[in-house]
Design an enzyme around this catalytic site. Structure first.
Site, PDB file in Angstrom:
ATOM      1  N   THR A  15       0.837  -1.197   0.000  1.00 17.61           N
ATOM      2  CA  THR A  15       0.000   0.000   0.000  1.00 17.61           C
ATOM      3  C   THR A  15       0.871   1.247   0.000  1.00 17.61           C
ATOM      4  O   THR A  15       2.003   1.211   0.479  1.00 17.61           O
ATOM      5  CB  THR A  15      -0.950   0.002   1.224  1.00 17.61           C
ATOM      6  OG1 THR A  15      -1.896   1.052   1.088  1.00 17.61           O
ATOM      7  CG2 THR A  15      -0.198   0.164   2.538  1.00 17.61           C
ATOM      8  N   GLU A  32       4.271  -2.686 -17.837  1.00 15.29           N
ATOM      9  CA  GLU A  32       2.806  -2.751 -17.987  1.00 15.29           C
ATOM     10  C   GLU A  32       2.389  -2.120 -19.314  1.00 15.29           C
ATOM     11  O   GLU A  32       1.329  -2.415 -19.855  1.00 15.29           O
ATOM     12  CB  GLU A  32       2.114  -2.045 -16.824  1.00 15.29           C
ATOM     13  CG  GLU A  32       2.230  -2.812 -15.523  1.00 15.29           C
ATOM     14  CD  GLU A  32       1.673  -2.046 -14.349  1.00 15.29           C
ATOM     15  OE1 GLU A  32       0.501  -2.239 -14.005  1.00 15.29           O
ATOM     16  OE2 GLU A  32       2.414  -1.224 -13.769  1.00 15.29           O
TER      17      GLU A  32
END
Ligand SMILES: [Zn+2]
Length: 363
Positions: A120, A231
Site C-alpha cells: 500500500t 505494464e
C-alpha cells in the site's frame, strides 16, 4: 465475508474454465503465497457499498451510478479506472484503513493463503490527522485485529494461521522527496512488519528516474525492492529497472525481444497476475499470456491476484486459470508455490516455517 454475488461470479467463472467440481476445493485447500496484492484493490464490494452510503460520503463522491459500478463484477478497464478514485475517496481515515486491512486478510485466510505480502502507498491527509507513519500504524492495527503474525522473527502463535508482511509502495504520481520518505519509513519500521518497498501506479504517469535516488537508497540499506515493470511498452525503462536488480518484478507484460532475453538472463522472479493483465489489456488474451513462456523457460514465477476486489478474483481462481489455460497440475502448482518461498521478503525463520507447511501438503 464473501458476498453472494462474488461467490456466484467465481462459480460461474470456474464453470467457464471447465475446472472440475472436484478440483476447485483442492485448489482452495492448497497452501498459497500471495506476493502481489494492493490493499485498496482488496476492498470488499459489501464494504465499499457500506462506506458509500456512510456519513460524509456525499462530500467524497458524487457519482449517481456509483452503486451499480460497485456491484458490477466483470468491470471493464474503463470501469476499473472509474472505481479506483472512488475506493481512494472512501478509504481515508485510520479506522477504515484498519477495517479494510483486517477484511483483506480474512479473505486471503479463507483462500488458504499462508503467507501474504500486502502492499500500500502510505498516505498523508491533514483533514483526518493522518501522516504516512500513522497510516502504516493503522494497517498494523488491521494485522493485530486479524490475529496474524507479522513481525520479523516472531514465533508461531496458537490460533495464528497466517504470516503477513507489509510492502510500502511509492506511487508514480509522487515526487522524489515523498519517495525518499517512504524508503526511510520502510527502513525505520523494518522490525515491525514492513518487509520491502514497491514502485507502482499508473505506468503512463511520472518519469522512472524521479524515483531512482530513493530506490538506490533502499538497495544500499538492504530494503528488498519489487517494481511494477513493463505494464506498457517502455524498453528504456525496462532495461534500467533490470539494471537496478530488484528482488522481484511485477507483470513484465510488454517486453521487446532484447528486454525479454535480459529478463530471462537476470533470473529475477516475476509476480504473475493473470486476470489483472487481461482485464487491464496489458495482455490481449489469457492464451497469449507470457506466463506460459516464463514457466516453460523455468524462470522463477509466482501467481498473484494484484487487486482481487477490483477484478473479482481470488488466488484459487488464478490457480484454476493456470490449471485450465496452461495445463498445470495440482502438484505443479504446489511446487511452484513452494519455490516462491525463496522469493518472499520474509526472514529465514519464517521461510523455514513455510517450507514445512508446503512439505506437509506435498506429502
Ligand atoms: Zn500491482
Amino acid at each position: 465475508m464473501m458476498t453472494k454475488e462474488k461467490k456466484n461470479w467465481i462459480n460461474s467463472l470456474a464453470a467457464q474454465l471447465q475446472v472440475s467440481a472436484m478440483q476447485m476445493p483442492l485448489l482452495k485447500a492448497m497452501p498459497k503465497l500471495e506476493l502481489h496484492a494492493h490493499l485498496n484493490g482488496c476492498v470488499r464490494t459489501s464494504t465499499l457499498l457500506d462506506l458509500a452510503v456512510g456519513e460524509n460520503s456525499k462530500e467524497k463522491i458524487s457519482n449517481t451510478d456509483l452503486e451499480s459500478l460497485i456491484r458490477k463484477e466483470d468491470r471493464s478497464l474503463t470501469e476499473c479506472f472509474r472505481l479506483f478514485p472512488v475506493i481512494h475517496a472512501l478509504t481515508t481515515d485510520h479506522a477504515v484503513v484498519t477495517r479494510i486491512t483486517r477484511e483483506a486478510i480474512e479473505d486471503f485466510l479463507l483462500d488458504n493463503v499462508v503467507y501474504l505480502e500486502l502492499r500500500t502507498t502510505p498516505k498523508c491527509n491533514d483533514l483526518y490527522g493522518m501522516s504516512k507513519r500513522s497510516y502504516v500504524e493503522a494497517v498494523f492495527a488491521g494485522f493485530e485485529a486479524a490475529g496474524v503474525m507479522y513481525k520479523t522473527d516472531c514465533d508461531v502463535q496458537d490460533g495464528h494461521r497466517m504470516h503477513v508482511r507489509l510492502l510500502l509502495s511509492i506511487d508514480r504520481r509522487e515526487n522524489a522527496e515523498a519517495a525518499m520518505n517512504t524508503v526511510q519509513l520502510a527502513w525505520d519500521m523494518r522490525d515491525r512488519g514492513v518487509a520491502g518497498v514497491d514502485l507502482s501506479g499508473d505506468p503512463a504517469i511520472g518519469n522512472w528516474e524521479t524515483f531512482l535516488p530513493a530506490l538506490t537508497l533502499a538497495k544500499e540499506l538492504g530494503v528488498p525492492l519489487t517494481l511494477h515493470c513493463g505494464e506498457v511498452s517502455n524498453p528504456k525503462e525496462v532495461r534500467e529497472m533490470l539494471a537496478l536488480q530488484p528482488r522481484r518484478l511485477g507483470h513484465v507484460c510488454c517486453l521487446e525481444e532484447a528486454e525479454w532475453r535480459a529478463l530471462l538472463d537476470s533470473g529475477i522472479p516475476v509476480e504473475i497476475c493473470l486476470t489483472s493483465n487481461v482485464r487491464t489489456e496489458s495482455v490481449s488474451s489469457m492464451r497469449d499470456h507470457h506466463f506460459a513462456a516464463l514457466y516453460n523457460a523455468k524462470h522463477p514465477v509466482v501467481l498473484c491476484t494484484d487487486d482481487p476486489g477490483l477484478f473479482s478474483t481470488s488466488l484459487t481462481l488464478e490457480f484454476a486459470i493456470a490449471a485450465t489455460c496452461f495445463g498445470l497440475t495440482n502438484l505443479e502448482l504446489l511446487i511452484m508455490g513452494k519455490s516462491a518461498i525463496n522469493y518472499t521478503f520474509a526472514d529465514d525463520k519464517t521461510k523455514l516455517i513455510l517450507h514445512g507447511i508446503f512439505d506437509d501438503a506435498l506429502q
